[in-house]
Design a protein around this motif. Structure first.
Motif, PDB file in Angstrom:
ATOM      1  N   LYS A   3       0.839  -1.195   0.000  1.00 61.86           N
ATOM      2  CA  LYS A   3       0.000   0.000   0.000  1.00 61.86           C
ATOM      3  C   LYS A   3       0.877   1.250   0.000  1.00 61.86           C
ATOM      4  N   LYS A   4       0.460   2.248  -0.754  1.00 59.64           N
ATOM      5  CA  LYS A   4       1.202   3.503  -0.826  1.00 59.64           C
ATOM      6  C   LYS A   4       0.449   4.569  -0.042  1.00 59.64           C
ATOM      7  N   VAL A   5       1.161   5.203   0.872  1.00 54.89           N
ATOM      8  CA  VAL A   5       0.528   6.188   1.760  1.00 54.89           C
ATOM      9  C   VAL A   5       1.238   7.529   1.647  1.00 54.89           C
ATOM     10  N   ALA A   6       0.460   8.575   1.458  1.00 59.65           N
ATOM     11  CA  ALA A   6       0.986   9.939   1.465  1.00 59.65           C
ATOM     12  C   ALA A   6       0.883  10.489   2.887  1.00 59.65           C
ATOM     13  N   VAL A   7       1.945  11.140   3.356  1.00 56.93           N
ATOM     14  CA  VAL A   7       1.958  11.759   4.684  1.00 56.93           C
ATOM     15  C   VAL A   7       2.247  13.247   4.503  1.00 56.93           C
ATOM     16  N   ALA A  35       4.079  -0.666   4.408  1.00 57.97           N
ATOM     17  CA  ALA A  35       3.555   0.343   3.482  1.00 57.97           C
ATOM     18  C   ALA A  35       4.699   1.125   2.840  1.00 57.97           C
ATOM     19  N   GLN A  36       4.429   1.621   1.665  1.00 57.50           N
ATOM     20  CA  GLN A  36       5.376   2.496   0.961  1.00 57.50           C
ATOM     21  C   GLN A  36       4.922   3.924   1.238  1.00 57.50           C
ATOM     22  N   VAL A  37       5.841   4.786   1.671  1.00 58.52           N
ATOM     23  CA  VAL A  37       5.454   6.117   2.129  1.00 58.52           C
ATOM     24  C   VAL A  37       6.135   7.210   1.316  1.00 58.52           C
ATOM     25  N   GLN A  38       5.379   8.258   1.029  1.00 58.32           N
ATOM     26  CA  GLN A  38       5.978   9.484   0.488  1.00 58.32           C
ATOM     27  C   GLN A  38       5.475  10.661   1.315  1.00 58.32           C
ATOM     28  N   CYS A  39       6.423  11.423   1.848  1.00 61.82           N
ATOM     29  CA  CYS A  39       6.056  12.626   2.603  1.00 61.82           C
ATOM     30  C   CYS A  39       5.918  13.815   1.659  1.00 61.82           C
ATOM     31  N   PHE A  40       4.976  14.680   1.985  1.00 59.14           N
ATOM     32  CA  PHE A  40       4.748  15.914   1.244  1.00 59.14           C
ATOM     33  C   PHE A  40       4.630  17.067   2.232  1.00 59.14           C
ATOM     34  N   ALA A  41       4.883  18.279   1.747  1.00 61.46           N
ATOM     35  CA  ALA A  41       4.665  19.483   2.550  1.00 61.46           C
ATOM     36  C   ALA A  41       4.474  20.661   1.602  1.00 61.46           C
ATOM     37  N   PRO A  42       3.707  21.659   2.029  1.00 56.65           N
ATOM     38  CA  PRO A  42       3.565  22.843   1.182  1.00 56.65           C
ATOM     39  C   PRO A  42       4.857  23.661   1.176  1.00 56.65           C
ATOM     40  N   ASN A  43       5.203  24.184   0.013  1.00 51.42           N
ATOM     41  CA  ASN A  43       6.414  24.999  -0.131  1.00 51.42           C
ATOM     42  C   ASN A  43       6.055  26.458   0.150  1.00 51.42           C
ATOM     43  N   ILE A  44       5.874  26.745   1.436  1.00 52.46           N
ATOM     44  CA  ILE A  44       5.419  28.070   1.886  1.00 52.46           C
ATOM     45  C   ILE A  44       6.195  28.473   3.148  1.00 52.46           C
ATOM     46  N   PRO A  45       6.220  29.759   3.475  1.00 57.28           N
ATOM     47  CA  PRO A  45       6.848  30.169   4.736  1.00 57.28           C
ATOM     48  C   PRO A  45       6.016  29.699   5.924  1.00 57.28           C
ATOM     49  N   GLN A  46       6.699  29.369   7.033  1.00 51.53           N
ATOM     50  CA  GLN A  46       5.973  29.088   8.274  1.00 51.53           C
ATOM     51  C   GLN A  46       5.298  30.365   8.762  1.00 51.53           C
ATOM     52  N   LEU A  47       4.222  30.196   9.528  1.00 53.61           N
ATOM     53  CA  LEU A  47       3.564  31.352  10.145  1.00 53.61           C
ATOM     54  C   LEU A  47       4.575  32.143  10.966  1.00 53.61           C
ATOM     55  N   PHE A  87      -1.782   6.943  -4.700  1.00 57.79           N
ATOM     56  CA  PHE A  87      -1.761   6.553  -3.288  1.00 57.79           C
ATOM     57  C   PHE A  87      -3.061   5.879  -2.857  1.00 57.79           C
ATOM     58  N   ASP A  88      -2.935   5.061  -1.812  1.00 59.48           N
ATOM     59  CA  ASP A  88      -4.084   4.343  -1.267  1.00 59.48           C
ATOM     60  C   ASP A  88      -4.690   5.052  -0.063  1.00 59.48           C
ATOM     61  N   PHE A 125      -8.596  12.896  -1.827  1.00 60.05           N
ATOM     62  CA  PHE A 125      -8.675  11.594  -1.142  1.00 60.05           C
ATOM     63  C   PHE A 125     -10.103  11.329  -0.677  1.00 60.05           C
ATOM     64  N   ALA A 126     -10.757  12.356  -0.139  1.00 59.15           N
ATOM     65  CA  ALA A 126     -12.132  12.209   0.339  1.00 59.15           C
ATOM     66  C   ALA A 126     -13.064  11.831  -0.813  1.00 59.15           C
ATOM     67  N   GLU A 127     -12.921  12.537  -1.932  1.00 63.63           N
ATOM     68  CA  GLU A 127     -13.799  12.293  -3.086  1.00 63.63           C
ATOM     69  C   GLU A 127     -13.551  10.921  -3.708  1.00 63.63           C
ATOM     70  N   ALA A 128     -12.305  10.448  -3.604  1.00 63.52           N
ATOM     71  CA  ALA A 128     -11.973   9.135  -4.162  1.00 63.52           C
ATOM     72  C   ALA A 128     -12.367   7.999  -3.215  1.00 63.52           C
ATOM     73  N   GLY A 129     -12.872   8.353  -2.036  1.00 66.18           N
ATOM     74  CA  GLY A 129     -13.265   7.334  -1.060  1.00 66.18           C
ATOM     75  C   GLY A 129     -12.077   6.596  -0.475  1.00 66.18           C
ATOM     76  N   LYS A 130     -10.919   7.265  -0.468  1.00 62.48           N
ATOM     77  CA  LYS A 130      -9.713   6.638   0.085  1.00 62.48           C
ATOM     78  C   LYS A 130      -9.543   7.052   1.545  1.00 62.48           C
ATOM     79  N   PRO A 131      -9.090   6.123   2.391  1.00 62.20           N
ATOM     80  CA  PRO A 131      -9.011   6.422   3.822  1.00 62.20           C
ATOM     81  C   PRO A 131      -8.007   7.525   4.155  1.00 62.20           C
ATOM     82  N   VAL A 132      -8.384   8.293   5.177  1.00 59.50           N
ATOM     83  CA  VAL A 132      -7.546   9.387   5.667  1.00 59.50           C
ATOM     84  C   VAL A 132      -7.418   9.263   7.176  1.00 59.50           C
ATOM     85  N   GLY A 133      -6.205   9.479   7.705  1.00 61.41           N
ATOM     86  CA  GLY A 133      -5.969   9.495   9.142  1.00 61.41           C
ATOM     87  C   GLY A 133      -5.512  10.881   9.574  1.00 61.41           C
ATOM     88  N   LEU A 134      -6.198  11.460  10.552  1.00 64.66           N
ATOM     89  CA  LEU A 134      -5.816  12.763  11.105  1.00 64.66           C
ATOM     90  C   LEU A 134      -5.597  12.601  12.602  1.00 64.66           C
TER      91      LEU A 134
END
Length: 222
Positions: A3-7, A35-47, A87-88, A125-134
């Motif tokens: 399974k491929k998971v985006a973080v 699981a196979q993992v790929q991390c992502f982050a927005p390319n923006i300044p911190q608050l 991603f799954d 992810f929500a529209e694709a019906g794929k699970p999300v963990g928060l």
């Protein structure tokens, strides 16, 4: 089947970025489960940047993607490169970065908005019906992602849960060692450091969240 998971990470450090323990526990559990993992982050300044020794704000400026690379050992991509079809599942660790960089919840509360690229990916992810963990404070964004009626937990903090409800979410109180699942939306949430008093406390709920998210990815296997 692997399974491929985006973080999604939100920087590095509990007070101004991603909670490091939560992020590492998440990545460790995903790896332990194959699981196979790929991390992502927005390319923006911190608050802003907080000195984690004193708790004081500093005059420094830092970038969310660059700081997230510290946790991901350099293996992190700009969130604009994320493609839901690859991603799954999606998992978002907590830390104030979720409320300061991935959204402006820390400043605006129930009137908050989610950072556009983060929102677009989470909604995909929500529209694709794929699970999300928060986890931790991240479930505060659930109503912005899923709309009214979404079921989630941030533990039992009265102020935060009230904001979740004002945004249209349904909040369920939850012990640090447990998870809350919105079965209709395939959303799994856990309090983590909203309640945890030790790293073991945090890990117990996070491990359950990761395990359940991965189980839900198998629901579509034939």
């Amino acid at each position: 089947m692997t399974k491929k998971v985006a973080v999604i990470l939100s920087g590095c450090g509990v007070y101004d970025g991603a909670e490091i323990h939560e992020s590492v526990i998440t990545l460790l559990r995903l790896d332990q489960r194959g699981a196979q993992v790929q991390c992502f982050a927005p390319n923006i300044p911190q608050l802003h940047v907080i000195d984690h020794l004193t708790g004081e704000q500093t005059s420094e400026t830092r970038n969310v993607l660059v700081e997230s690379a510290r946790i991901a050992r350099g293996q992190v991509k700009d969130i604009r490169e994320a493609d839901v079809s690859e991603f799954d599942a999606l998992i978002v660790p907590g830390g104030f970065g979720a409320a300061k960089n991935l959204s402006n919840f820390a400043v605006e509360g129930d009137k908050c908005t989610v950072q556009p690229e983060v929102l677009a990916l989470a909604e995909a992810f929500a529209e694709a019906g794929k699970p999300v963990g928060l986890m931790c404070i991240s479930p505060a964004l659930a109503a912005k992602i899923y709309g009214p009626g979404v079921v989630c937990t941030i533990g039992n903090d009265a102020g935060t849960s009230a904001a979740v409800v004002k945004m249209g979410g349904t909040h369920e109180e939850c012990d640090v060692h447990d998870i809350v699942e919105d079965t209709q939306r395939k959303l799994v949430t856990t309090p983590a450091y909203m309640l945890a008093t030790s790293i073991s406390d945090a890990a117990s709920g996070i491990n359950k969240l990761v395990d359940r998210v991965l189980e839900l990815t198998h629901a579509n296997d034939h």
